[in-house]
Each structure stands twice: as structure tokens, then as C-alpha cells.
Scaffold this active site. Structure first.
Site, PDB file in Angstrom:
ATOM      1  N   GLU A 169       0.853  -1.046   0.052  1.00 13.47           N
ATOM      2  CA  GLU A 169       0.123   0.164  -0.105  1.00 13.47           C
ATOM      3  C   GLU A 169       0.682   1.336   0.247  1.00 13.47           C
ATOM      4  OE1 GLU A 169      -2.879  -0.708   3.384  1.00 13.47           O
ATOM      5  OE2 GLU A 169      -4.111  -1.389   1.911  1.00 13.47           O
ATOM      6  N   ASP A 212      -8.602  -8.778   3.462  1.00 10.46           N
ATOM      7  CA  ASP A 212      -8.537  -7.753   4.524  1.00 10.46           C
ATOM      8  C   ASP A 212      -9.800  -7.771   5.521  1.00 10.46           C
ATOM      9  OD1 ASP A 212      -7.257  -5.767   5.795  1.00 10.46           O
ATOM     10  OD2 ASP A 212      -7.949  -4.199   4.353  1.00 10.46           O
ATOM     11  N   GLU A 272     -12.629  -2.312  12.107  1.00  4.31           N
ATOM     12  CA  GLU A 272     -12.668  -1.551  10.598  1.00  4.31           C
ATOM     13  C   GLU A 272     -13.850  -1.686   9.850  1.00  4.31           C
ATOM     14  OE1 GLU A 272      -8.894  -1.522   8.558  1.00  4.31           O
ATOM     15  OE2 GLU A 272      -9.734  -0.696   6.643  1.00  4.31           O
TER      16      GLU A 272
HETATM   17  C1  GCV Z   1      -2.350   0.131   8.337  1.00  3.52           C
HETATM   18  C2  GCV Z   1      -6.044  -2.029   5.515  1.00  3.52           C
HETATM   19  C3  GCV Z   1      -6.333  -0.786   6.203  1.00  3.52           C
HETATM   20  C4  GCV Z   1      -5.286   0.217   6.380  1.00  3.52           C
HETATM   21  C5  GCV Z   1      -4.143  -0.569   7.010  1.00  3.52           C
HETATM   22  C6  GCV Z   1      -3.955  -1.631   6.331  1.00  3.52           C
HETATM   23  C7  GCV Z   1      -2.893  -2.769   6.818  1.00  3.52           C
HETATM   24  O1  GCV Z   1      -5.870  -1.882   4.312  1.00  3.52           O
HETATM   25  O2  GCV Z   1      -7.369  -0.111   5.567  1.00  3.52           O
HETATM   26  O3  GCV Z   1      -5.711   1.181   7.141  1.00  3.52           O
HETATM   27  O4  GCV Z   1      -2.950   0.066   7.231  1.00  3.52           O
HETATM   28  O5  GCV Z   1      -5.159  -2.548   6.068  1.00  3.52           O
HETATM   29  O6  GCV Z   1      -3.041  -3.828   7.455  1.00  3.52           O
HETATM   30  O7  GCV Z   1      -1.539  -2.644   6.622  1.00  3.52           O
END
Ligand code: GCV
Length: 675
Positions: free
Chosen positions: A279, A358, A386
Site C-alpha cells: 500500500e 482484508d 474497521e
Molecule cells: C495500517 C487495511 C487498512 C489500512 C491498514 C492496512 C494494513 O488496508 O484499511 O488502514 O494500514 O490494512 O493492514 O496494513
């Protein structure tokens, strides 16, 4: 006190150990943990320590080598005297909290226990300016200035510049948190977000290490090791080295020096957590190196001190083109890490999200578990909600986790192929395996935003310690301790709401394992096509004929072939794929008949109407608790239930309408679906 006492209230103390006399028998030496144990008995426990064994009601005995591990404990009760026995004072500390819990829950005091998972960790996504990525309970316990910087869920996560000391230094709060964690068996904590932004890159250096050391000292005394997440580009950012190439000598020396300095300050420091090439974060791929090169370089740096690296496998192309049907995000971590099996050092553990995408409401187990045969692995969960309602909607997640860890991978090369066992079976060092989870606490009065979300933290710890516990047993324990003084019929009401809450949330969410119909970025609320044409690789492919992602080998992306033969066969065929992940694996017509006997479209309508009704029922049930439980807790949940009702309504109507418009098929029961 300025904060909620969770499951560790003074009432719990009074009814268990308050006023009782403790005797330390054969304590070989004092250490941080034994000193903490003494202060827990005298302070939190409001009990006495006697030097006369005859006067003792509870005897604490360190007996090196008697129990299976240094964390194991044994409770014995005879003739009015309870003994707590452990190989070490850590074992006794766990035994001490267990004794309290068992007293309150009337579970009997002749009992021995060894943790199922050696690593039982919480990862904080706390940022140096006090915000928390995906935090729903106020600001960080560790960083920031509460009150001045109150902006818990900004829905974007860049970090502001920090002027002055970034540490909150509310040690009373950190101490209580450490007690909470230790009481449920957590033994490791990582303090900062895996997206290491701004000043946080410098947490591994002086002078910020001082603040880390202060926090670590508290955790150490509760038997908990402290870790830090690092930024892969630290050599560049901290020492202006031109590269972060893991094979570059200057880079290797940089990390060795960093490690030496940290362990000087914090001798029992745990090690590093790393999110790399993920990411937008930097990583070894920039230098055409493998993730084994990267992880092993860090592992070498911390090895002389007994340090440990958690290397995340959440590596995928987050710049996908929705037109490209050949790339499947679900396959990414397997494609990146299966070829590296056997190449990681003994003090590296791969940190693997339990599902291939996720933390959705319903996902299959990732095929890396079982696929990796010679690699230390920890399974990653998310306590912070989340995708599961932001700690606004009631959602007791333990049933979902229990299902994940109990999944049978059907690998025939191991003694026990169930997900929770496979970790040890395929490790090179079984002690470096276990569970980790993103935490859900913040500076809110009740720690978790929604009072009932405390149960998820409690449940994660208890389940990690004992994989055999059921979600029902864990919930029962939590409610008994948290709402100790109310009548059983009211505890039953809370239980009835919570035990069904994960299923209820799932019902009004994205159907049958398809996931991600959430509002982009914030991830709360419905947006059916919010992610459909984006770069994150999370699509549902609904059209007038049907819905779902074809991940079969025969006609799809081939993901289902990554499992053991038996499991792959099950997922290959829509007829044998379990309903709750059907759309994860297959694109099926709306008229496809599920194993439940319903058609897909009717299932969508039924669950979405039911889910909303479920929330209305919770509101009714919760209202019977007014005046029965503490007013703060009552209104905390009552307010959130109103928001949950609105959320469930919106999910229900948007999902039903969307699929009605797509399919043109009416609801068999003629309920209102907006056109
Ligand atoms: C810390 C998801 C979340 C992100 C997070 C990522 C991860 O994409 O939306 O906020 O980043 O997972 O686990 O690294």
C-alpha cells in the site's frame, strides 16, 4: 479514576481476593514481574502479604521446571488454602489473574493451564501525533496530548507535525491497560502504526527511545514484551544513507547499530514489526531484493539480543486496473511468499492476515496457512472494527475468529491440520508462532468507544491463550465480571444481544463473502459500488446475470487451487462451497440455489430484512437495562444502537434495491424494496 475499570472492577476484587492473605513460598529471586505481582496483590487486589505461612489463604510457589512452559500455571485448592504454582513469576502472574477470574465465574480452583499459542500479541496502529489509524475509541494511549489534539477518526491518516514531546506519558492509564492485557494472557505489544509516518520513523533512536523505554518498563513488569514498527527507509531518513538495500553493508551496519542502541536501553525489547512493499510503503522490491532478504537482514541485527522480526505478508498490487481481470488480490500474498518458504531465519515470523483480502465479515482462511511448510507464522486478526461496524454497531467478533482458527486445512502431512495447530506444525521454531491482532483501545473513558467492544479485546486474549474455549464461554465470563452486580436475567439479556451480534451485522452487510461494499476510505456504511472501479482490487462483478468473483481453476483466477487438494476441490465447485463464502469463489446466477435451500437473491433479501429487525430487537432488549446497569454504560450503548439502526436500514435498502434492480426478481414475501 478517570476511566472505566473494564472486567477488573473493584467489585471483582472484593468478591475474589480483597482482604485475603498471600504468602510467597520459595521465590528464587525478585524480578520486575515478581515485584509487580506484589504490588498487584497489595494495590489492585487490596489484599495482604504475610510472612507467616500458617496465616496464608493463598500461597504463591515458583517451582522451576514443574510445568510445561514458563507461562503455564497450576491452581490447587485444599483445606481452604489455594496454591498458585508456576515455573516462573510470569506463570504465577497469569495464575493470579486466572484465580480471580475463576473465583468470579465459579469455575473451580483445581486447574492447570498452558497457552495454546506461544505468541499472543496486540499491534497498535497508533500514530506519533496521537491519532490512530482505524481507531474508534479516541486517541492513542501512548502518543499525543489528549484534549488538545482530539480527532480520533479523521478518515485520513497522514500525520501532523509534532512539536515537543510526542509521548502522552499517562502512565496510570498505560499501567491499567497492561493489567488488562496481562489478565487475559497477552504477552507482546507493538506500540506504533505499521504505516510508520513522520517523526515515528525516529522512535527507534534517541531521544525518542526514552519514551519507548518508559512504556516498555511498565509492560515488562506485566510479562509483556514491547515491539516497534519500523519504516523500511529508516537508513535513508535517519542517517541519510543513499539506499535501504538489505544487501548493502552500510544499511546492514545501520540496523545493527540501531539494534545495539535499543537493547542497551531496553534489554527485553521484543523486536520489529514490518510492513514493506505494501500500500505504498517502501520495501526490498525497490532494490530487486526478496522479502526474505529484507526480513533476514533485520533478523540478523536483533539476533544477538534474542530479538524477533514480524514480517507482514500483506503485500499486493494496490494500483490495480479494474479492467484487468487477470490480477486477483486474493492470490497476492501466496504469490509473494510461497516461493520464499524455508528461506526465513529462525527469528522471523511471517505475520499473515487470516483471510486472503482484508478482515471482511466473511472470508476463507488464506491458503498460506498450510501452504507454507518451513516458516514461522503468526495469524493476524483485527479487534478494531474497521469493517465490522467501527465500534458503533454491536459486534462480538469472537465467533468469527473461532471459526477461522478451527478451519480444517486438510493437509495430510501434519498431525493436526486445523488452522490454529498448523502454525506450530509448519514452523522452524514453534515458539515463534501464534496470534497477533490490531488493538481496539483509545483514550475514551471506556477504552473501546462502545462499552460492549471491550468483550472483543477480552475475547481475543482468552481465545489466544486457550483455543478450545467457545465464544459462548468467553462471553459468559466477560459479562459475569463486567456486570457482576446485576441480576442474572439482565446478564442474560446482554448475552443474548451480543452472542448473535456478529451474525446480525453480517446479515445486513455485503452478502455471502463478497465483501467490500463499504464507503471507500472510512469503511463504515454501505456503498455497493464504492470500490467497484477502483485500484484496490476489491470487486463484486455484479451484472444482470449474477454476482461474485470467479476464483475457480477451471474458469476463474485459479485462487481456489492454492489450497490442499481436498479443500481446493470443495471451493472449486459452487455446489460444495460453503454458502458464507460462495460469492468469494464463484460468480453465480441470482437464482442459484444455496446449500440452505434459498436462492441467492432471496437470501440477500431475507438476511437484509432480518438483520435490520435484529437491530430493532437489540434496541428493545437494551431498553430493559435502563436503571439496571450504570447510566454511563447504558446510554453509551443506547446512543450507538440508534446509529446502528440507521446504518442497518441504509445497508438493507441499498443492497436490496441494488440487487432488485440488477436481477429484476421480486421478493417472495412482498416486503418493501425501493425501486
Ligand atoms: C495500517 C487495511 C487498512 C489500512 C491498514 C492496512 C494494513 O488496508 O484499511 O488502514 O494500514 O490494512 O493492514 O496494513
Amino acid at each position: 479514576m478517570e476511566f472505566d475499570q473494564t472486567w477488573l472492577t473493584s467489585e471483582v476484587v472484593e468478591r475474589s481476593i480483597g482482604g485475603k492473605s498471600f504468602y510467597f513460598d520459595d521465590l528464587p529471586e525478585e524480578n520486575e514481574v515478581s515485584l509487580r505481582l506484589r504490588s498487584e496483590i497489595l494495590g489492585w487486589g487490596r489484599a495482604r502479604i504475610t510472612s507467616d505461612k500458617e496465616d496464608a489463604e493463598i500461597i504463591l510457589r515458583v517451582r522451576p521446571g514443574v510445568l510445561a512452559t514458563d507461562e503455564s500455571y497450576r491452581l490447587e485448592s485444599s483445606e481452604g488454602v489455594i496454591s498458585v504454582i508456576g515455573n516462573t513469576s510470569r506463570g504465577i502472574l497469569y495464575g493470579f489473574y486466572s484465580m480471580v477470574r475463576r473465583m468470579i465465574n465459579h469455575q473451580g480452583l483445581n486447574f492447570e493451564s498452558t497457552p495454546s499459542q506461544p505468541i499472543r500479541m496486540i499491534d497498535h496502529w497508533d500514530q506519533i501525533d496521537g491519532t490512530i489509524e482505524r481507531g474508534y475509541a479516541g486517541e492513542s494511549l501512548f502518543f499525543g496530548q489528549y484534549g488538545k489534539n482530539s480527532n480520533p477518526d479523521r478518515k485520513e491518516f497522514s500525520v501532523r507535525d509534532v512539536v515537543g514531546d510526542p509521548f502522552r506519558r499517562d502512565y496510570q492509564r498505560v499501567e491499567f491497560y497492561a493489567r488488562m492485557l496481562s489478565s487475559i494472557g497477552i504477552n507482546a505489544v507493538s506500540l506504533n502504526n505499521v504505516n510508520v509516518r513522520g517523526l515515528a520513523t525516529f522512535l527507534i533512536t534517541d531521544p525518542l527511545l526514552d519514551g519507548v523505554a518508559d512504556i516498555a518498563q511498565i509492560f515488562t513488569s506485566f510479562g509483556i514484551k514491547t515491539y516497534l514498527a519500523i519504516n523500511w527507509e529508516a537508513p535513508k531518513r535517519i542517517k541519510q544513507i543513499k539506499t535501504s538495500d538489505p544487501l548493502d553493508q552500510e544499511v546492514r551496519d545501520f540496523w545493527k547499530e540501531i539494534a545495539r542502541n535499543i537493547y542497551n536501553r531496553i534489554p527485553d525489547f521484543g523486536g520489529f514489526v514490518v510492513k514493506a512493499d505494501s500500500e505504498g510503503e517502501p520495501g526490498p522490491y525497490q532494490y530487486k531484493r526478496t522479502h526474505a532478504d529484507g526480513a533476514n537482514m533485520l533478523a540478523e541485527a536483533v539476533e544477538p539480543y534474542g530479538g524477533h522480526i514480524f514480517w507482514r505478508t500483506f503485500v499486493y498490487n494496490s494500483r490495480q486496473d479494474w479492467r484487468d481481470r487477470s490480477t486477483d488480490r486474493a492470490k497476492a500474498s501466496s504469490e509473494n511468499f510461497l516461493p520464499l518458504d524455508g528461506q526465513f531465519k529462525e527469528n522471523v515470523s511471517l505475520q499473515i492476515k487470516f483471510g486472503p483480502i482484508d478482515f471482511q465479515t466473511s472470508e476463507p482462511l488464506t491458503p498460506l496457512f498450510g501452504g507454507l511448510k518451513r516458516t514461522n507464522q503468526v495469524m493476524e486478526f483485527q479487534i478494531t472494527a474497521e469493517y465490522l461496524g467501527h465500534q458503533i454497531d454491536i459486534n462480538y467478533i469472537v465467533p468469527q475468529w473461532k471459526k477461522v482458527i478451527s478451519f480444517d486445512t486438510k493437509y495430510r502431512d501434519v498431525g493436526d491440520s486445523v488452522a490454529s495447530c498448523i502454525l506450530k506444525e509448519h514452523a522452524i521454531d514453534p515458539e515463534k508462532t501464534g496470534f497477533t491482532s490490531v488493538g481496539n483501545v483509545g483514550m475514551d473513558y471506556n477504552w473501546t468507544g462502545n462499552k460492549l467492544s471491550q468483550a472483543n479485546l477480552y475475547g481475543y486474549g482468552r481465545l489466544s491463550w486457550d483455543n478450545e474455549l467457545t465464544p459462548e464461554e468467553i462471553l459468559d465470563e466477560w459479562i459475569n465480571q463486567t456486570f457482576l452486580s446485576i441480576q442474572p436475567k439482565y446478564r442474560k439479556t446482554i448475552y443474548e444481544i451480543m452472542i448473535t451480534s456478529n451474525e446480525t451485522y453480517k446479515k445486513y452487510n455485503a452478502p455471502l463473502g463478497i465483501g467490500f461494499m463499504v464507503v471507500p476510505s472510512s469503511h463504515y456504511g454501505v456503498s455497493v459500488n464504492g470500490y467497484e472501479y477502483d485500484r484496490w482490487g476489491t470487486y463484486h462483478f455484479a451484472d444482470r446475470n449474477g454476482v461474485g468473483v470467479d476464483r475457480s481453476v477451471a474458469t476463474g483466477t485459479g485462487f481456489s487451487g492454492l489450497y490442499s487438494d481436498e479443500v481446493a476441490r470443495m471451493y472449486e465447485d459452487p455446489a460444495t462451497t460453503p454458502d458464507d463464502v460462495l460469492l468469494f469463489f464463484h460468480h453465480v446466477p441470482y437464482t442459484h440455489v444455496l446449500q440452505s435451500g434459498e436462492t441467492v437473491i432471496q437470501h440477500i433479501y431475507n438476511t437484509h430484512f432480518d438483520g435490520y429487525e435484529g437491530v430493532l430487537d437489540y434496541i428493545k432488549k437494551w431498553s430493559t437495562l435502563e436503571g439496571v446497569i450504570d447510566e454511563i454504560d447504558y446510554s453509551n450503548v443506547a446512543r450507538r444502537l440508534q446509529l446502528q439502526k440507521q446504518n442497518a436500514l441504509e445497508w438493507r435498502d441499498q443492497i436490496n434495491t441494488y440487487f432488485y434492480r440488477m436481477s429484476g426478481i421480486a421478493d417472495e414475501h412482498n416486503r418493501t424494496i425501493y425501486e
